[in-house]
Design a protein around this motif. Sequence first.
Motif, PDB file in Angstrom:
ATOM      1  N   GLY A   1       0.813  -1.206   0.000  1.00  0.00           N
ATOM      2  CA  GLY A   1       0.000   0.000   0.000  1.00  0.00           C
ATOM      3  C   GLY A   1       0.851   1.262   0.000  1.00  0.00           C
ATOM      4  N   GLY A   2       2.060   1.116  -0.529  1.00  0.00           N
ATOM      5  CA  GLY A   2       2.900   2.291  -0.669  1.00  0.00           C
ATOM      6  C   GLY A   2       3.637   2.707   0.595  1.00  0.00           C
ATOM      7  N   LYS A   3       3.552   1.888   1.639  1.00  0.00           N
ATOM      8  CA  LYS A   3       4.300   2.246   2.853  1.00  0.00           C
ATOM      9  C   LYS A   3       4.763   0.992   3.593  1.00  0.00           C
ATOM     10  N   GLN A   4       5.615   1.188   4.531  1.00  0.00           N
ATOM     11  CA  GLN A   4       6.116   0.073   5.325  1.00  0.00           C
ATOM     12  C   GLN A   4       5.029  -0.419   6.274  1.00  0.00           C
ATOM     13  N   LEU A   5       4.903  -1.735   6.397  1.00  0.00           N
ATOM     14  CA  LEU A   5       3.877  -2.301   7.262  1.00  0.00           C
ATOM     15  C   LEU A   5       4.302  -2.255   8.725  1.00  0.00           C
ATOM     16  N   GLU A   6       3.335  -2.070   9.592  1.00  0.00           N
ATOM     17  CA  GLU A   6       3.603  -2.071  11.032  1.00  0.00           C
ATOM     18  C   GLU A   6       4.185  -3.416  11.448  1.00  0.00           C
TER      19      GLU A   6
END
Length: 470
Positions: free
Chosen positions: A98-103
């Motif tokens: 989703g375009g970002k680093q996952l938690e």
Amino acid sequence: MPPKSVLTPQSVDFPQWYQDVLNKAELADNGPVRGTMVIRPYGYALWERIQAEVDARIKQAGGQNVYLPLFIPESYLRKEAEHVKGFSPELAVVTHAGGKQLEEPVVVRPTSETLFGEVMAKWVQSYRDLPLLLNQWANVVRWELRPRMFLRTTEFLWQEGHTAHATEQDAASYALRILHEVYRDFFTQVLAIPVLVGRKTKKERFAGATNTMTCEGMMRDGKALQMATSHELGQTFAKAFNINYTSESGQVQIAWTTSWGSSTRMVGALIMAQGDDNGLRVPPQLAPTQAVVLLVRDEQGAGEKARAIADALAANGVRVRLDADVASSFGRRATKWELQGIPVRIEVGPRDVAAGTVTVARRDTGVKMPVSLDGAAQAVPALLKEIQEAMLAQSSAWLASHIADAATLEEAKEAAQTGFARLPYAALGENGEAELGLQALSVRCLQREDGSVPASESEPGIVAIIGRAY
RNA sequence: CGGGGAGUGGCGCAGCUUGGCAGCGCGCCUGGUUUGGGACCAGGAGGCCCCGGGUUCAAAUCCCGGCUCCCCGACCA
């Protein structure tokens, strides 16, 4: 038989022969990412037939199909120490989406014990919910360092069964039942490949299992292939995921679980255990196409006769295909069907029509014989049955002739160069397994004297089956 | 990750040493003759020579850097 082989002969270079079969029989290509595989239509047709037969046996054993997600929270795998330790090196982990680093990173399932554990904990409340017998057909990913098509690919297709039981005894007997009634039965009755069933040593055990059982087949180069496994998981996953139930007497109990699997590796087993220098040999029970009616030339009404025979065979329940592509030469077409291992070939040409016969060729033996034109459609079902039996008899005899008894580790090492060695487990010794490893040998499984599966590694009088393995 | 090899039409390869029109076999397309075990003739299509940089009048070829794949060893269904 062809004047010259299209394939590298097995005796010259077995791995090359295997590659040649994959290409020439149009089974699979390499995918763009290392270790991945494009399964071509004929290869997939074989897989679909395998699936159908295995699935029917799973259902017969009470299994129900479900589908669980491809993605697993990384934390799930960490809940069982041995399990995560075993799989960590080959995990594919998604860290960005989703375009970002996952938690929290998400792993692509290498197997689904953890997810099934989570789900079973929800679904199991009472002893009345047990046994819970689930199965899924899915793809899994294990980042392989050394891939081989169908045998060991980074992504592969498989079925994984996961069950929960009220007692250890029930879990154990179900795991054994699957080994026998699903896997061994399928291998012998459908693939016509005899297998050795047995118990894995602690060293070879599945990560997180208390017992791993296996079906070991022997390939035509004398090497072993683990064709399916069935595990008792004890209460390790049940404890990690809280698969608890209330017993008849009202007490909270921990369930006992099993898991068992078989994969696209079975296609590789089919190729390597049944193939010969002219290509694949597919047993009739499995064959997507059991018989091909090959029109030689459309003269003197041969085309009509060929179609009539194909129709009659279909009406008799034979999976049949008509090859009327006379624009292609006879030899090319005959070779193609032979490479694909179609069990029976029925050649129809003007010469046959004139004689009132057709020519029936068996793929297993290569024998050709004339059969009366009218009787052909009737004769084929019996012939298919005969071929099935002959193939099993042949592979059984071959296996038997490649197993040798050994009294000492040294003798076993010698015997395992060309096949399997049977060594009394007591003679293996403390460092036996490690020593075998130095020569690329391993204990494939432990068996009782009569070939049945021992209840434990410490059972007296058991033998170790030793060989080279894929 | 260690050792070895290779990236050139769809596939298999030659060309590179010594820079000078990008080739061969198979496959593919068209037409014809064929057809009982991978047929033959004629014509035709198809290329970012792995990527990036450099040397040179000129690079598939020489130099530097990178990437990928395959084979052999340690982990695995």
